[in-house]
Design an enzyme around this catalytic site. Structure first.
Site, PDB file in Angstrom:
ATOM      1  N   GLU A   1      27.303  72.309 -22.842  1.00 40.75           N
ATOM      2  CA  GLU A   1      27.259  71.069 -22.083  1.00 40.75           C
ATOM      3  C   GLU A   1      26.024  70.250 -22.445  1.00 40.75           C
ATOM      4  O   GLU A   1      24.949  70.805 -22.718  1.00 40.75           O
ATOM      5  CB  GLU A   1      27.275  71.363 -20.581  1.00 40.75           C
ATOM      6  CG  GLU A   1      28.577  72.004 -20.147  1.00 40.75           C
ATOM      7  CD  GLU A   1      28.680  72.226 -18.652  1.00 40.75           C
ATOM      8  OE1 GLU A   1      29.800  72.438 -18.179  1.00 40.75           O
ATOM      9  OE2 GLU A   1      27.652  72.202 -17.951  1.00 40.75           O
TER      10      GLU A   1
ATOM     11  N   CYS B   1      17.730  84.237 -15.068  1.00 43.62           N
ATOM     12  CA  CYS B   1      16.973  83.713 -13.925  1.00 43.62           C
ATOM     13  C   CYS B   1      17.967  83.581 -12.773  1.00 43.62           C
ATOM     14  O   CYS B   1      19.010  82.937 -12.911  1.00 43.62           O
ATOM     15  CB  CYS B   1      16.359  82.355 -14.271  1.00 43.62           C
ATOM     16  SG  CYS B   1      15.186  82.430 -15.646  1.00 43.62           S
TER      17      CYS B   1
ATOM     18  N   CYS C   1      19.873  65.533 -22.116  1.00 44.71           N
ATOM     19  CA  CYS C   1      19.531  66.943 -21.895  1.00 44.71           C
ATOM     20  C   CYS C   1      20.467  67.774 -22.764  1.00 44.71           C
ATOM     21  O   CYS C   1      21.685  67.768 -22.561  1.00 44.71           O
ATOM     22  CB  CYS C   1      19.697  67.279 -20.417  1.00 44.71           C
ATOM     23  SG  CYS C   1      19.390  69.005 -20.009  1.00 44.71           S
TER      24      CYS C   1
ATOM     25  N   CYS D   1      20.072  70.203 -12.712  1.00 44.38           N
ATOM     26  CA  CYS D   1      19.256  71.314 -13.202  1.00 44.38           C
ATOM     27  C   CYS D   1      19.775  72.651 -12.672  1.00 44.38           C
ATOM     28  O   CYS D   1      19.960  72.831 -11.476  1.00 44.38           O
ATOM     29  CB  CYS D   1      17.809  71.092 -12.766  1.00 44.38           C
ATOM     30  SG  CYS D   1      16.667  72.358 -13.327  1.00 44.38           S
TER      31      CYS D   1
ATOM     32  N   CYS E   1      19.709  80.246 -11.505  1.00 49.76           N
ATOM     33  CA  CYS E   1      20.286  79.366 -12.537  1.00 49.76           C
ATOM     34  C   CYS E   1      21.685  79.835 -12.915  1.00 49.76           C
ATOM     35  O   CYS E   1      21.886  81.007 -13.263  1.00 49.76           O
ATOM     36  CB  CYS E   1      19.386  79.355 -13.773  1.00 49.76           C
ATOM     37  SG  CYS E   1      20.030  78.376 -15.145  1.00 49.76           S
TER      38      CYS E   1
END
Length: 368
Positions: free
Chosen positions: A103, A127, A116, A351, A130
């Site tokens: 992505e 993590c 990004c 994010c 995430c």
């Protein structure tokens, strides 16, 4: 199977020029018997005019064009799907081999257009806050697959008569960039090159969770902005939410960052510290004071990131009140502190939400 992948099979034995930086293209051109200035001509066609057909490169002689058709290609995997957020953010999905997706997120703002980009399919770091860390790691991206994200984004914007190109590139998509160091650095050289995307080093940011040996190498390879995914004010908390910290703890990471800053011209304002706000885990006033003490000798600015939820997650985002208190403690200690405005949440483009648009491979067994 993606049609583009079938097309790529035709080029299996050919050199994809999107995998090569300028020095490498010059060597390739010299091997064909031509002078290095021809490499610059070819790069202009590729990166200024988004030309992928050697026949259209009319300022090259016919013999060279035939040689290029026989030995090389310009192959940029295409965006296969698109999602547009109510805030203008666009998420593009690219299908690669074996049904793997990556992505890329386009974030338009008043005076800038940020892209990004991803550097890996999946991520090995796990993590816990995430979504990318919850999908199975497949492989590193090739240079061409990294570059193609910018190439296709600019090409798409141009096709829609959007009078802007990408002004900022951040390696904050899927994957840990420093685990793909060789290809990321080669891609960075293309992004910086005046004959390619020609972006300033201060408009490119690598975000890393802290792969210390690779960071120590990076400082001697390329100079761009650095962002550190810290997300905790002490090793105890970071060990829990970011397992990589058990190998490279905060002290070793910040020491490596200090060495990078001593040699860097891109990071005049200091390194960016990224800190996701997790309710009841890392968001207390005590955590803020501890973070201020931790960073007092490191030139830095701090981005506080309200946590973005994803399927199967076991966290809560800190309240606005907690985030504001946290930010005020840091500001009183002299730190430039920004509360990030999350973009693209409604399309899972914010994010920590990127999964290649495929949740079936997500592993939710790791809980804290």
């Amino acid at each position: 199977m993606n049609k583009d992948i079938n097309i790529l099979n035709i080029f299996t034995n050919k050199i994809n020029l999107l995998d090569l930086n300028r020095t490498e293209i010059e060597h390739f051109i010299e091997s064909l018997g031509y002078k290095e200035f021809v490499a610059k001509q070819i790069m202009r066609w590729i990166y200024k005019y988004y030309c992928s057909d050697f026949k259209e490169m009319l300022n090259l002689n016919k013999k060279l064009r035939r040689q290029l058709e026989e030995t090389a290609c310009i192959f940029a995997p295409k965006f296969t799907r698109e999602k547009i957020s109510c805030d203008g953010t666009i998420k593009w999905i690219t299908s690669l081999d074996n049904n793997h997706n990556i992505e890329t997120v386009y974030i338009p703002d008043k005076n800038r257009s940020t892209l990004c980009i991803s550097s890996q399919i999946g991520c090995v770091l796990n993590c816990h806050f995430c979504a990318t860390g919850k999908i199975n790691f497949k492989r590193n991206l090739k240079v061409s697959e990294i570059i193609a994200q910018i190439w296709q984004a600019n090409k798409t914007l141009k096709s829609r008569n959007i009078n802007t190109s990408i002004t900022n590139v951040v390696f904050m998509g899927m994957g840990e960039p420093l685990f793909n160091l060789k290809n990321v650095v080669s891609a960075l050289k293309i992004i910086l090159d005046i004959y390619a995307f020609n972006l300033s080093k201060r408009r490119i940011t690598i975000s890393t969770s802290g792969i210390v040996p690779a960071l120590n190498k990076l400082v001697n390879m390329v100079d761009v902005n650095l962002a550190i995914s810290l997300h905790a004010s002490n090793d105890v908390t970071r060990n829990i939410i970011m397992p990589i910290n058990t190998k490279y703890n905060i002290a070793s990471l910040l020491s490596s960052v200090s060495q990078y800053l001593k040699k860097s011209n891109a990071n005049h304002g200091g390194v960016t510290i990224e800190y996701v706000m997790l309710h009841g885990i890392n968001d207390s006033r005590q955590n803020a004071e501890e973070l201020a003490r931790l960073l007092k000798r490191l030139p830095s600015k701090i981005n506080l990131i309200p946590w973005n939820t994803f399927q199967g997650a076991h966290f809560l985002c800190s309240t606005d009140n907690h985030i504001n208190i946290f930010a005020n403690v840091l500001r009183k200690n002299g730190f430039t502190t920004i509360i990030r405005k999350n973009r693209g949440q409604d399309i899972n483009a914010a994010c920590g939400q990127l999964t290649g648009d495929n949740t079936k491979n997500i592993n939710f067994n790791n809980k804290i």
